[in-house]
Design a protein around this motif. Sequence first.
Motif, PDB file in Angstrom:
ATOM      1  N   TYR A 135       0.832  -1.188   0.137  1.00 11.75           N
ATOM      2  CA  TYR A 135       0.057  -0.066  -0.122  1.00 11.75           C
ATOM      3  C   TYR A 135       0.851   1.239  -0.097  1.00 11.75           C
ATOM      4  CZ  TYR A 135      -2.829   3.853   1.964  1.00 11.75           C
ATOM      5  OH  TYR A 135      -3.344   4.880   2.031  1.00 11.75           O
ATOM      6  N   VAL A 136       1.952   1.546   0.748  1.00 12.79           N
ATOM      7  CA  VAL A 136       2.657   2.499   1.025  1.00 12.79           C
ATOM      8  C   VAL A 136       3.480   2.793  -0.281  1.00 12.79           C
ATOM      9  CG1 VAL A 136       4.901   3.285   2.103  1.00 12.79           C
ATOM     10  CG2 VAL A 136       3.137   2.386   3.460  1.00 12.79           C
ATOM     11  N   ALA A 137       4.028   1.455  -0.919  1.00  6.91           N
ATOM     12  CA  ALA A 137       4.633   1.739  -2.216  1.00  6.91           C
ATOM     13  C   ALA A 137       3.783   2.174  -3.603  1.00  6.91           C
ATOM     14  CB  ALA A 137       5.176   0.346  -2.475  1.00  6.91           C
ATOM     15  N   GLU A 138       2.591   1.617  -3.371  1.00  3.38           N
ATOM     16  CA  GLU A 138       1.794   1.948  -4.622  1.00  3.38           C
ATOM     17  C   GLU A 138       0.912   3.267  -4.533  1.00  3.38           C
ATOM     18  OE1 GLU A 138      -0.382  -1.494  -5.088  1.00  3.38           O
ATOM     19  OE2 GLU A 138       1.417  -2.928  -5.276  1.00  3.38           O
ATOM     20  N   GLN A 139       0.441   3.316  -3.244  1.00  5.55           N
ATOM     21  CA  GLN A 139      -0.582   4.501  -3.040  1.00  5.55           C
ATOM     22  C   GLN A 139      -0.030   5.851  -2.581  1.00  5.55           C
ATOM     23  OE1 GLN A 139      -3.417   4.055  -4.662  1.00  5.55           O
ATOM     24  NE2 GLN A 139      -2.956   2.079  -5.307  1.00  5.55           N
ATOM     25  N   VAL A 140       1.023   5.716  -1.622  1.00  2.00           N
ATOM     26  CA  VAL A 140       1.600   6.848  -0.892  1.00  2.00           C
ATOM     27  C   VAL A 140       2.993   7.316  -1.183  1.00  2.00           C
ATOM     28  CG1 VAL A 140       2.008   7.591   1.469  1.00  2.00           C
ATOM     29  CG2 VAL A 140       0.434   5.882   1.213  1.00  2.00           C
ATOM     30  N   ARG A 141       3.866   6.615  -1.475  1.00  2.00           N
ATOM     31  CA  ARG A 141       5.298   6.961  -1.678  1.00  2.00           C
ATOM     32  C   ARG A 141       5.204   7.717  -3.011  1.00  2.00           C
ATOM     33  NH1 ARG A 141       9.988   4.943   0.169  1.00  2.00           N
ATOM     34  NH2 ARG A 141       9.080   3.451   1.336  1.00  2.00           N
ATOM     35  N   PRO A 142       4.587   7.558  -4.044  1.00  6.50           N
ATOM     36  CA  PRO A 142       4.642   8.412  -5.281  1.00  6.50           C
ATOM     37  C   PRO A 142       4.333  10.017  -5.182  1.00  6.50           C
ATOM     38  CG  PRO A 142       3.546   6.305  -5.830  1.00  6.50           C
ATOM     39  CD  PRO A 142       3.815   6.356  -4.361  1.00  6.50           C
ATOM     40  N   HIS A 143       3.422  10.221  -3.737  1.00  9.20           N
ATOM     41  CA  HIS A 143       2.936  11.726  -3.494  1.00  9.20           C
ATOM     42  C   HIS A 143       3.991  12.124  -2.434  1.00  9.20           C
ATOM     43  CE1 HIS A 143      -0.424  10.291  -5.832  1.00  9.20           C
ATOM     44  NE2 HIS A 143      -0.571   9.258  -5.195  1.00  9.20           N
ATOM     45  N   LEU A 144       4.546  11.589  -1.577  1.00  8.16           N
ATOM     46  CA  LEU A 144       5.163  11.874  -0.463  1.00  8.16           C
ATOM     47  C   LEU A 144       6.122  13.152  -0.726  1.00  8.16           C
ATOM     48  CD1 LEU A 144       5.947   8.532   1.385  1.00  8.16           C
ATOM     49  CD2 LEU A 144       4.398  10.508   2.369  1.00  8.16           C
ATOM     50  N   ALA A 145       6.988  13.250  -1.597  1.00  8.04           N
ATOM     51  CA  ALA A 145       7.615  14.471  -1.961  1.00  8.04           C
ATOM     52  C   ALA A 145       6.783  15.763  -2.154  1.00  8.04           C
ATOM     53  CB  ALA A 145       8.626  14.159  -2.933  1.00  8.04           C
ATOM     54  N   GLN A 146       5.990  15.557  -2.798  1.00  5.58           N
ATOM     55  CA  GLN A 146       4.994  16.726  -2.754  1.00  5.58           C
ATOM     56  C   GLN A 146       4.359  16.992  -1.669  1.00  5.58           C
ATOM     57  OE1 GLN A 146       4.894  18.260  -6.222  1.00  5.58           O
ATOM     58  NE2 GLN A 146       4.270  19.698  -4.912  1.00  5.58           N
ATOM     59  N   TRP A 147       3.750  16.205  -1.204  1.00  2.00           N
ATOM     60  CA  TRP A 147       2.942  16.527   0.143  1.00  2.00           C
ATOM     61  C   TRP A 147       4.110  17.171   1.246  1.00  2.00           C
ATOM     62  CZ3 TRP A 147       0.645  10.994   1.273  1.00  2.00           C
ATOM     63  CH2 TRP A 147      -0.647  10.890   0.282  1.00  2.00           C
ATOM     64  N   TYR A 148       5.314  16.887   1.165  1.00  2.00           N
ATOM     65  CA  TYR A 148       6.181  17.319   2.095  1.00  2.00           C
ATOM     66  C   TYR A 148       6.590  18.714   1.548  1.00  2.00           C
ATOM     67  CZ  TYR A 148      10.285  17.383   5.356  1.00  2.00           C
ATOM     68  OH  TYR A 148      11.247  17.876   6.284  1.00  2.00           O
TER      69      TYR A 148
END
Length: 393
Positions: free
Chosen positions: A31-44
């Motif tokens: 879940y983290v790899a597919e749904q979350v990780r792609p967005h983390l840099a932008q959220w940060y």
Amino acid sequence: MASPRKPLELFATDSLVGPDDLAIRDTVRRYVAEQVRPHLAQWYDDATIPARELAGELGRLGLLGMHLKGYGCAGTSATAYGLACMELEAGDSGLRSLVSVQGSLAMFAIWKHGSEEQKQEWLPPMATGEAIGCFGLTEPDFGSNPAGMRTSARRDGGGWVLNGTKMWITNGSVADVAVVWARTDADDGRIRGFVVPTDTVGFSAPEIKRKLSLRASVTSELVLEDVRLPGSAVLPEAVGLSGPLSCLDEARFGIVFGALGAARDCLEVAIEYAGEREIFDRPLSAFQLTQAKLADMTVELGKGMLLALHLGRLKDADQLDARQVSLGKLNNVREAIAIARECRTILGAAGITQEFPIMRHANNLESVLTYEGTSEVHQLVIGQALTGQSAFR
């Protein structure tokens, strides 16, 4: 030439975990790899996180209050919860904080100390992510010394009136319910917990901006101005500071595993980078100093993992002592931040960019190092256990 190995493979830690717990871990990892990780840099970058959307997804995965039993909670082992926290924090500490505050602070407080009516009203929607909770203990002037809190609860007929301010509250601005701790004018002035719907008149939760750490997380102030609550709002089974401290022990347990997730992610990125980066016509990973760094960090990561799994077994056997949780948080967070900083040196200038997660993890761990018990507080807890002498005052 030997094939590269993942750091924890050298410790064979998967062999110490049952298949059901491993399956939960792997689900969270995907879940983290597919749904979350792609967005983390932008959220940060944007200092924002879609908390409500994530809460719904995390609820559907059964991760909210997952180690609690009944009321729609999954009822997993404590070890499974810890492993889930590790995978969440391998993504970002803010993601793990959302889950930990929801399940181990807000939900656990109601589950452990609440009335049956409070449990029935709040736990099922919190387990699905339909309702988000926060936990109001820390105040602007009272973090490590919660006994000094100034937030007050005054009897008013059959109800209560709350006044005060809480600070550094994860999920505060998006919460539907807040568990707020206050000093009462009853029970000899002892501290009590209150279940406060956030739409109650007089309650507000301004978000704290301009953070340099935990940017992909909602952090807020809670302001209570003559907040009127019915008598049924008080948590009946919590009288005194032991109530909120029992909740903090739950959340700290998740941090023992979670911090290792951030460290593991940094170390795996550094190993991959070192293998691809050429310097003086050789891979960076072929140099003795680089291998020494990687070896030392792997040893500390593995030792931390063995400690976490041991504490998980103790908790599953209902034998875990709060002082042992302090051992775990002190060691694992301290080592995790050291690993993140060392990994940054392997990446050089590239390590400070959002192209890689290392500086984001390092910045986040600066907060993890001090919240839910600073390293100094945990040192004193352990020191008191060893000597029988309290050095807090």
